[in-house]
Design a protein around this motif. Structure first.
Motif, mmCIF file in Angstrom:
data_model
loop_
_atom_site.group_PDB
_atom_site.id
_atom_site.type_symbol
_atom_site.label_atom_id
_atom_site.label_comp_id
_atom_site.label_asym_id
_atom_site.label_seq_id
_atom_site.Cartn_x
_atom_site.Cartn_y
_atom_site.Cartn_z
ATOM 1 N N TRP A 1 1.921 -33.392 11.471
ATOM 2 C CA TRP A 1 1.166 -33.434 10.504
ATOM 3 C C TRP A 1 1.631 -34.095 8.817
ATOM 4 N N PRO A 2 0.173 -34.553 8.616
ATOM 5 C CA PRO A 2 0.407 -34.718 7.163
ATOM 6 C C PRO A 2 1.042 -34.049 6.285
ATOM 7 N N LYS A 3 1.183 -33.753 5.097
ATOM 8 C CA LYS A 3 1.888 -33.120 4.331
ATOM 9 C C LYS A 3 1.433 -33.867 2.099
ATOM 10 N N PRO A 4 0.297 -33.753 2.687
ATOM 11 C CA PRO A 4 -0.618 -34.118 0.603
ATOM 12 C C PRO A 4 -0.904 -32.853 0.413
ATOM 13 N N ALA A 5 0.012 -32.309 -0.419
ATOM 14 C CA ALA A 5 -0.189 -31.129 -1.271
ATOM 15 C C ALA A 5 0.203 -32.222 -2.851
ATOM 16 N N VAL A 6 -0.637 -30.650 -3.596
ATOM 17 C CA VAL A 6 -0.191 -30.774 -5.612
ATOM 18 C C VAL A 6 0.460 -29.362 -5.973
ATOM 19 N N ASN A 7 0.933 -29.739 -6.768
ATOM 20 C CA ASN A 7 2.077 -27.976 -7.059
ATOM 21 C C ASN A 7 0.806 -27.280 -7.634
ATOM 22 N N TYR A 8 1.292 -25.364 -8.005
ATOM 23 C CA TYR A 8 0.309 -24.732 -8.600
ATOM 24 C C TYR A 8 0.047 -25.638 -10.597
ATOM 25 N N LEU A 9 1.334 -26.122 -11.032
ATOM 26 C CA LEU A 9 1.317 -25.871 -12.168
ATOM 27 C C LEU A 9 0.940 -27.175 -12.595
ATOM 28 N N GLU A 10 0.379 -28.138 -11.919
ATOM 29 C CA GLU A 10 0.513 -30.115 -11.854
ATOM 30 C C GLU A 10 -1.497 -29.315 -12.826
ATOM 31 N N ALA B 1 -4.622 -33.102 -8.769
ATOM 32 C CA ALA B 1 -5.713 -33.250 -7.519
ATOM 33 C C ALA B 1 -6.275 -33.424 -6.890
ATOM 34 N N VAL B 2 -6.741 -34.098 -7.760
ATOM 35 C CA VAL B 2 -8.411 -35.493 -7.884
ATOM 36 C C VAL B 2 -7.962 -36.877 -7.546
ATOM 37 N N LYS B 3 -6.406 -36.780 -7.683
ATOM 38 C CA LYS B 3 -6.291 -38.491 -7.242
ATOM 39 C C LYS B 3 -5.930 -37.753 -5.451
ATOM 40 N N ILE B 4 -4.986 -36.874 -6.042
ATOM 41 C CA ILE B 4 -4.890 -36.700 -4.019
ATOM 42 C C ILE B 4 -5.676 -37.231 -2.990
ATOM 43 N N SER C 1 -9.039 -38.130 -3.678
ATOM 44 C CA SER C 1 -9.498 -39.628 -3.669
ATOM 45 C C SER C 1 -8.576 -40.014 -2.542
ATOM 46 N N GLU C 2 -7.152 -40.304 -2.960
ATOM 47 C CA GLU C 2 -6.306 -41.346 -2.178
ATOM 48 C C GLU C 2 -6.287 -40.425 -0.280
ATOM 49 N N PHE C 3 -6.682 -39.907 -0.802
ATOM 50 C CA PHE C 3 -6.486 -39.164 1.033
ATOM 51 C C PHE C 3 -7.479 -39.191 1.750
ATOM 52 N N LYS C 4 -9.100 -39.187 0.983
ATOM 53 C CA LYS C 4 -10.382 -38.554 1.330
ATOM 54 C C LYS C 4 -10.336 -37.367 1.626
ATOM 55 N N LEU C 5 -9.684 -36.066 1.066
ATOM 56 C CA LEU C 5 -9.552 -35.148 1.803
ATOM 57 C C LEU C 5 -10.939 -33.961 1.230
ATOM 58 N N THR C 6 -10.907 -33.190 2.053
ATOM 59 C CA THR C 6 -12.321 -32.156 1.677
ATOM 60 C C THR C 6 -11.395 -30.915 0.947
ATOM 61 N N VAL C 7 -10.248 -31.235 1.715
ATOM 62 C CA VAL C 7 -9.705 -29.365 0.383
ATOM 63 C C VAL C 7 -8.448 -30.458 0.447
ATOM 64 N N VAL C 8 -7.493 -29.744 -0.994
ATOM 65 C CA VAL C 8 -6.664 -29.619 -1.274
ATOM 66 C C VAL C 8 -5.271 -29.274 -1.593
ATOM 67 N N THR C 9 -4.463 -28.765 -0.495
ATOM 68 C CA THR C 9 -3.623 -27.848 -0.303
ATOM 69 C C THR C 9 -2.683 -27.262 -2.158
ATOM 70 N N LEU D 1 -21.239 -43.857 -11.921
ATOM 71 C CA LEU D 1 -20.160 -44.367 -13.951
ATOM 72 C C LEU D 1 -18.972 -42.998 -13.458
ATOM 73 N N MET D 2 -18.871 -42.417 -12.969
ATOM 74 C CA MET D 2 -17.425 -41.145 -12.950
ATOM 75 C C MET D 2 -16.589 -42.036 -11.867
ATOM 76 N N ASN D 3 -17.590 -42.196 -10.487
ATOM 77 C CA ASN D 3 -17.258 -42.187 -8.949
ATOM 78 C C ASN D 3 -16.243 -44.044 -9.686
ATOM 79 N N TYR D 4 -17.175 -44.837 -10.291
ATOM 80 C CA TYR D 4 -15.974 -46.640 -10.512
ATOM 81 C C TYR D 4 -15.590 -46.268 -11.031
ATOM 82 N N LEU D 5 -15.139 -45.619 -11.981
ATOM 83 C CA LEU D 5 -14.075 -45.722 -12.890
ATOM 84 C C LEU D 5 -13.121 -44.882 -11.995
ATOM 85 N N SER D 6 -12.937 -44.492 -11.192
ATOM 86 C CA SER D 6 -12.186 -43.429 -10.915
ATOM 87 C C SER D 6 -11.078 -42.293 -11.266
#
Length: 220
Positions: free
Chosen positions: A69-78, A83-86, A88-96, A214-219
């Motif tokens: 199982w892959p483990k993409p995640a963000v720390n709760y204090l970030e 989380a937006v970056k994660i 987008s990078e992994f094309k996720l519908t939820v971020v852990t 435009l925001m999507n284009y600018l990532s």
């Protein structure tokens, strides 16, 4: 805004003793294609609907599957932009969201991220958008602000992005008014290149749609 502020408590995590069919049902109920797997309060990894659909026997338990199982995640204090970056990078519908030691905290849904990002970029506020293109060395926030403010306007949001294909810096500016003609004239007088703008005769709905594209284009 921190990731901890955006956590959803309405979608439960999967457990290792859940069956494949139960996992797929939970995803369907939550209208997502990813869900975290948790054991003893620890984040084990992220289940993907497409991967589970390939399992012939949906009565198997998740712990019986030979899946790394892959483990993409963000720390709760970030900051939530991580989380937006994660997502987008992994094309996720939820971020852990986790604490130290992979302690599971919760998830942030894609919808929540988009809603927060819209507020963060002032996408829903009245106003126009100007996109400038320039050499990175020519960027001066103070000068751009002065030009806009001398035309009785205010910057609501500004973002920069480097076009990798040209090396040019793109500067997206959200302004608190729709009538941009005098601002555009002033920018061009100072030899700024206006690549695009949204204002004047554009309807507010059209401007909002254009801004989101435009925001999507600018990532952001």
């Amino acid at each position: 805004m921190l990731c901890a502020d955006l956590i959803s408590n309405s979608i439960p995590a999967l457990q290792l003793h859940d069956t494949v069919s139960r996992a797929l049902q939970q995803m369907d109920d939550a209208d997502v294609v990813h869900l975290p797997i948790v054991a003893d309060g620890k984040y084990i990894g992220l289940a993907d609907e497409a991967e589970l659909l390939d399992i012939d026997n949906d009565d198997l338990l998740l712990e019986e599957l030979h899946i790394q199982w892959p483990k993409p995640a963000v720390n709760y204090l970030e900051h939530f932009l991580n989380a937006v970056k994660i997502a987008s990078e992994f094309k996720l519908t939820v971020v852990t969201v986790v604490k130290e030691g992979d302690e599971y905290v919760g998830i942030i849904t894609k919808q929540q991220l988009l809603s927060t990002l819209s507020e963060y970029t002032s996408a829903g506020e009245h106003g126009g958008i100007i996109l400038l293109e320039m050499e990175p060395r020519n960027f001066s926030l103070s000068e751009i602000s002065r030009i806009i403010e001398t035309n009785d306007a205010k910057i609501l949001h500004l973002n920069t992005y480097t076009d990798k294909s040209t090396g040019q810096l793109l500067v997206s500016i959200k302004i608190n008014r729709n009538d941009l003609q005098d601002i555009l004239a002033s920018l061009e007088r100072y030899e700024y290149t206006v690549k695009q703008y949204f204002g004047d005769n554009h309807s507010e709905d059209e401007m909002r749609d254009n801004y989101e594209h435009l925001m999507n284009y600018l990532s952001i």
